[in-house]
Motif scaffolding. Structure first.
Motif, PDB file in Angstrom:
ATOM      1  N   GLN A 175       0.925  -1.191  -0.038  1.00  0.00           N
ATOM      2  CA  GLN A 175      -0.121  -0.216   0.064  1.00  0.00           C
ATOM      3  C   GLN A 175       0.971   1.379   0.045  1.00  0.00           C
ATOM      4  N   GLY A 176       2.084   1.047   0.669  1.00  0.00           N
ATOM      5  CA  GLY A 176       2.890   2.430   0.919  1.00  0.00           C
ATOM      6  C   GLY A 176       3.967   2.656  -0.196  1.00  0.00           C
ATOM      7  N   ASN A 177       3.989   1.313  -1.131  1.00  0.00           N
ATOM      8  CA  ASN A 177       4.818   1.425  -2.144  1.00  0.00           C
ATOM      9  C   ASN A 177       6.181   1.459  -1.565  1.00  0.00           C
ATOM     10  N   ILE A 178       6.619   0.976  -0.385  1.00  0.00           N
ATOM     11  CA  ILE A 178       7.946   1.077   0.206  1.00  0.00           C
ATOM     12  C   ILE A 178       8.914  -0.056  -0.350  1.00  0.00           C
ATOM     13  N   ALA A 179      10.080   0.590  -0.779  1.00  0.00           N
ATOM     14  CA  ALA A 179      11.084  -0.089  -1.191  1.00  0.00           C
ATOM     15  C   ALA A 179      12.010  -1.070  -0.161  1.00  0.00           C
ATOM     16  N   TYR A 180      12.171  -2.089  -0.570  1.00  0.00           N
ATOM     17  CA  TYR A 180      12.954  -2.869   0.451  1.00  0.00           C
ATOM     18  C   TYR A 180      14.046  -4.091  -0.536  1.00  0.00           C
ATOM     19  N   ALA A 181      14.939  -4.657   0.253  1.00  0.00           N
ATOM     20  CA  ALA A 181      15.724  -5.621  -0.583  1.00  0.00           C
ATOM     21  C   ALA A 181      15.284  -6.846  -0.262  1.00  0.00           C
ATOM     22  N   GLU A 182      14.999  -7.760  -1.353  1.00  0.00           N
ATOM     23  CA  GLU A 182      14.520  -9.078  -1.016  1.00  0.00           C
ATOM     24  C   GLU A 182      15.898 -10.025  -1.079  1.00  0.00           C
ATOM     25  N   ASP A 183      15.839 -10.842   0.014  1.00  0.00           N
ATOM     26  CA  ASP A 183      16.947 -11.959   0.304  1.00  0.00           C
ATOM     27  C   ASP A 183      16.485 -13.096  -0.703  1.00  0.00           C
ATOM     28  N   ASN A 184      16.868 -13.475  -1.597  1.00  0.00           N
ATOM     29  CA  ASN A 184      16.501 -14.881  -2.337  1.00  0.00           C
ATOM     30  C   ASN A 184      16.780 -15.976  -1.715  1.00  0.00           C
ATOM     31  N   SER A 185      17.692 -16.038  -0.665  1.00  0.00           N
ATOM     32  CA  SER A 185      18.026 -17.273   0.206  1.00  0.00           C
ATOM     33  C   SER A 185      16.907 -17.584   1.048  1.00  0.00           C
ATOM     34  N   ASN A 186      15.732 -16.421   1.271  1.00  0.00           N
ATOM     35  CA  ASN A 186      14.759 -16.811   2.128  1.00  0.00           C
ATOM     36  C   ASN A 186      13.697 -17.734   1.638  1.00  0.00           C
ATOM     37  N   SER A 187      13.625 -17.961   0.150  1.00  0.00           N
ATOM     38  CA  SER A 187      12.919 -18.680  -0.649  1.00  0.00           C
ATOM     39  C   SER A 187      13.275 -20.187  -0.663  1.00  0.00           C
ATOM     40  N   SER A 188      14.433 -20.415  -0.425  1.00  0.00           N
ATOM     41  CA  SER A 188      15.145 -21.849  -0.275  1.00  0.00           C
ATOM     42  C   SER A 188      14.751 -22.514   1.143  1.00  0.00           C
ATOM     43  N   VAL A 189      14.671 -23.776   0.582  1.00  0.00           N
ATOM     44  CA  VAL A 189      13.970 -24.700   1.541  1.00  0.00           C
ATOM     45  C   VAL A 189      15.174 -25.586   2.297  1.00  0.00           C
ATOM     46  N   LYS A 190      16.338 -25.152   2.068  1.00  0.00           N
ATOM     47  CA  LYS A 190      17.687 -25.788   2.382  1.00  0.00           C
ATOM     48  C   LYS A 190      17.719 -25.602   3.739  1.00  0.00           C
ATOM     49  N   TYR A 191      17.238 -24.375   4.510  1.00  0.00           N
ATOM     50  CA  TYR A 191      17.150 -24.127   5.908  1.00  0.00           C
ATOM     51  C   TYR A 191      16.008 -24.755   6.372  1.00  0.00           C
ATOM     52  N   ALA A 192      16.294 -25.080   7.691  1.00  0.00           N
ATOM     53  CA  ALA A 192      15.063 -25.606   8.516  1.00  0.00           C
ATOM     54  C   ALA A 192      13.812 -24.795   8.472  1.00  0.00           C
ATOM     55  N   ARG A 193      14.362 -23.408   9.052  1.00  0.00           N
ATOM     56  CA  ARG A 193      13.302 -22.239   9.302  1.00  0.00           C
ATOM     57  C   ARG A 193      12.319 -22.262   7.993  1.00  0.00           C
ATOM     58  N   ASN A 194      13.176 -22.100   6.879  1.00  0.00           N
ATOM     59  CA  ASN A 194      12.449 -21.775   5.481  1.00  0.00           C
ATOM     60  C   ASN A 194      11.551 -23.006   5.011  1.00  0.00           C
ATOM     61  N   LYS A 195      12.052 -24.303   5.347  1.00  0.00           N
ATOM     62  CA  LYS A 195      11.023 -25.245   5.197  1.00  0.00           C
ATOM     63  C   LYS A 195       9.722 -25.353   6.157  1.00  0.00           C
ATOM     64  N   ILE A 196       9.931 -25.092   7.289  1.00  0.00           N
ATOM     65  CA  ILE A 196       8.583 -24.728   8.078  1.00  0.00           C
ATOM     66  C   ILE A 196       7.751 -23.641   7.661  1.00  0.00           C
ATOM     67  N   ARG A 197       8.598 -22.654   7.142  1.00  0.00           N
ATOM     68  CA  ARG A 197       7.860 -21.465   6.702  1.00  0.00           C
ATOM     69  C   ARG A 197       6.978 -21.696   5.435  1.00  0.00           C
ATOM     70  N   HIS A 198       7.753 -22.185   4.509  1.00  0.00           N
ATOM     71  CA  HIS A 198       7.188 -22.695   3.225  1.00  0.00           C
ATOM     72  C   HIS A 198       6.249 -23.840   2.936  1.00  0.00           C
ATOM     73  N   GLN A 199       6.539 -24.626   3.804  1.00  0.00           N
ATOM     74  CA  GLN A 199       5.622 -25.908   3.539  1.00  0.00           C
ATOM     75  C   GLN A 199       4.915 -26.552   4.904  1.00  0.00           C
ATOM     76  N   VAL A 200       5.286 -26.112   5.872  1.00  0.00           N
ATOM     77  CA  VAL A 200       4.775 -26.880   7.311  1.00  0.00           C
ATOM     78  C   VAL A 200       3.509 -25.742   7.509  1.00  0.00           C
ATOM     79  N   ILE A 201       3.920 -24.705   7.521  1.00  0.00           N
ATOM     80  CA  ILE A 201       2.815 -23.683   7.950  1.00  0.00           C
ATOM     81  C   ILE A 201       1.775 -23.447   7.009  1.00  0.00           C
ATOM     82  N   PRO A 202       1.820 -23.657   5.649  1.00  0.00           N
ATOM     83  CA  PRO A 202       0.851 -23.553   4.843  1.00  0.00           C
ATOM     84  C   PRO A 202      -0.103 -24.707   5.091  1.00  0.00           C
ATOM     85  N   ALA A 203       0.341 -25.902   5.159  1.00  0.00           N
ATOM     86  CA  ALA A 203      -0.255 -27.004   5.400  1.00  0.00           C
ATOM     87  C   ALA A 203      -1.205 -26.980   6.687  1.00  0.00           C
ATOM     88  N   LEU A 204      -0.426 -26.369   7.897  1.00  0.00           N
ATOM     89  CA  LEU A 204      -1.358 -26.112   8.965  1.00  0.00           C
ATOM     90  C   LEU A 204      -2.273 -24.996   8.736  1.00  0.00           C
TER      91      LEU A 204
END
Length: 445
Positions: A175-204
């Motif tokens: 809504q505010g059209n606020i710029a930010y820097a996207e960390d592409n590693s956040n989308s990788s499920v190599k890390y345990a936290r990202n696996k929970i974020r992208h796979q476990v929580i959506p299922a829950l």
């Protein structure tokens, strides 16, 4: 539109900081930390930005650094920056990349806070981070403390965005059209936290679309349970921990009545480094013979006849001290031993910390040491050999205390004196004695 009022209300309700605070804001450049500093600015708080470049993503890391530098200039606040050789830290300390980054950034944040007079360090965790943390802790194994999620305030670390969900932040950004820097590693499920974020929580969330609200309610209950447990543990520590110099004695009779035993014992002894496995072993041994010792890094627990003894692990660098003919004193642990050679057959009486020994029977070098299994001697007045372990039992000397008793040992291996308790009958002063050596122990305070 920035949720400034909710931001200020959350900070005030949780007593995170006040109008006079000077906050160091940890900023990666991602949308969470960008929203946090925009809220800090809009709410009128004094703050500076701290950014860590972990040099793990090449040009992307450098681009994030420049973005944060520009953001600080745009907001007209101080900018603190550092570049870490993260992979070198991984190799040197044998930790994961994520753990290395955590150690490096928190240590640096505290350095900057002290150097520049910041009062708190603000981190941009939100409600979904708290949910991910709980799920991670559950998969790894946790006590009640692991269920309370991320606290709004932990010492000087504050998290003023915990009132927001990830979707809320995304909406404000768009809504505010606020710029930010996207960390592409956040989308990788190599890390345990990202696996929970992208796979476990959506299922829950398919099972419970209101997952964040449910967890927010659960977090409140878990925190209250933790507070209740803390109150009970503090009460029990006052009742059970009986101070004895540097040690604590815990009455076994009261320990056995604790329920739930494992939960209470674990939380009582966790601050001293004992883990849950040690508590299982201890509980299994409570009704068995005394003598078990349970070791942690800095402390040990000794299961004595009627008590548990909690004592610091002590360095044994002076566990054996050699004494030559010309020595007049020797140091042993918490004791000092003085030696006096006398030409008269003087007998020391009524002082258990001193003993007269027939000089002609001494074979140098003598040794001061702790007792060992199998040690035996001829107690004064007896003509038969007695095991030291039996002597200690007769004297009602605890398992812990007997390891502190200094033994004076002759050069031929005979025990001359159980320091502070009893000399050996073979070395006593007799009518034929021409010269004595007097040994006297002093306990250091």
């Amino acid at each position: 539109m920035l949720p400034v009022k909710q931001f200020i209300d959350f900070i005030a309700h949780n007593k995170l900081f006040n109008a006079n605070s000077k906050v160091l804001a940890a900023v990666s450049g991602g949308m969470d930390s960008v929203i946090m500093v925009n809220l800090l600015k809009a709410a009128g708080f004094s703050f500076g930005i701290a950014h860590c470049n972990f040099q793990l993503r090449g040009n992307e890391s450098d681009s994030d650094e420049q973005f944060c530098r520009d953001l600080a200039q745009q907001l007209d606040v101080a900018f603190h920056n550092i570049r870490f050789d993260t992979l070198q830290h991984v190799t040197a300390h044998k930790v994961s990349t994520q753990m290395a980054a955590r150690q490096l950034r928190y240590n640096w944040f505290e350095q900057i806070r002290q150097q520049h007079g910041y009062t708190e360090i603000a981190l941009a965790h939100h409600q979904n981070d708290a949910i991910e943390t709980i799920l991670l802790n559950l998969t790894r194994g946790t006590g009640i403390a692991g269920l309370h999620g991320i606290l709004p305030k932990n010492g000087l670390l504050v998290r003023p965005l915990l009132f927001l969900k990830r979707d809320d932040i995304q909406q404000v950004i768009e809504q505010g059209n606020i710029a930010y820097a996207e960390d592409n590693s956040n989308s990788s499920v190599k890390y345990a936290r990202n696996k929970i974020r992208h796979q476990v929580i959506p299922a829950l969330k398919e099972l419970n679309p209101a997952l964040e609200q449910t967890f927010e309610s659960n977090l409140k209950h878990f925190r209250e349970l933790e507070q209740l447990l803390d109150i009970r543990i503090a009460q029990l520590r006052g009742e059970l921990f009986i101070a004895d110099n540097n040690d604590f004695h815990l009455p076994l009779a009261k320990i056995k009545t604790l329920e739930p035993k494992h939960l209470l014992l674990y939380n009582l002894l966790k601050p001293y480094g004992f883990n849950e496995t040690a508590m299982n072993d201890l509980i299994a041994s409570l009704d068995k013979h005394s003598g078990r010792v349970f070791e942690a890094t800095d402390y040990k627990l000794i299961l004595d006849r009627d008590k548990l003894i909690l004592t610091p692990n002590k360095q044994q660098s002076n566990a054996q001290v050699s004494i030559s003919l010309n020595d007049t004193e020797a140091d042993y642990g918490s004791y000092k031993l003085n030696l006096l050679h006398d030409d008269s057959p003087l007998i020391v009486k009524n002082n258990p910390m001193a003993v007269s020994i027939d000089t002609k029977l001494l074979v140098y070098p003598l040794t001061l040491r702790a007792w060992q299994q199998g040690d035996s001697f001829y107690p004064l007045g007896m003509k038969t050999r007695k095991k030291l372990s039996d002597f200690f039992i007769d004297q009602k000397i605890s398992l812990h205390d007997k390891s502190e008793v200094p033994l004076l040992v002759n050069g031929n291996g005979d025990i001359i004196w159980i320091g502070g308790y009893r000399p050996d009958d073979r070395y006593k002063v007799t009518a034929d004695t021409k010269k004595v050596t007097i040994f006297e122990l002093f306990k250091r305070i």
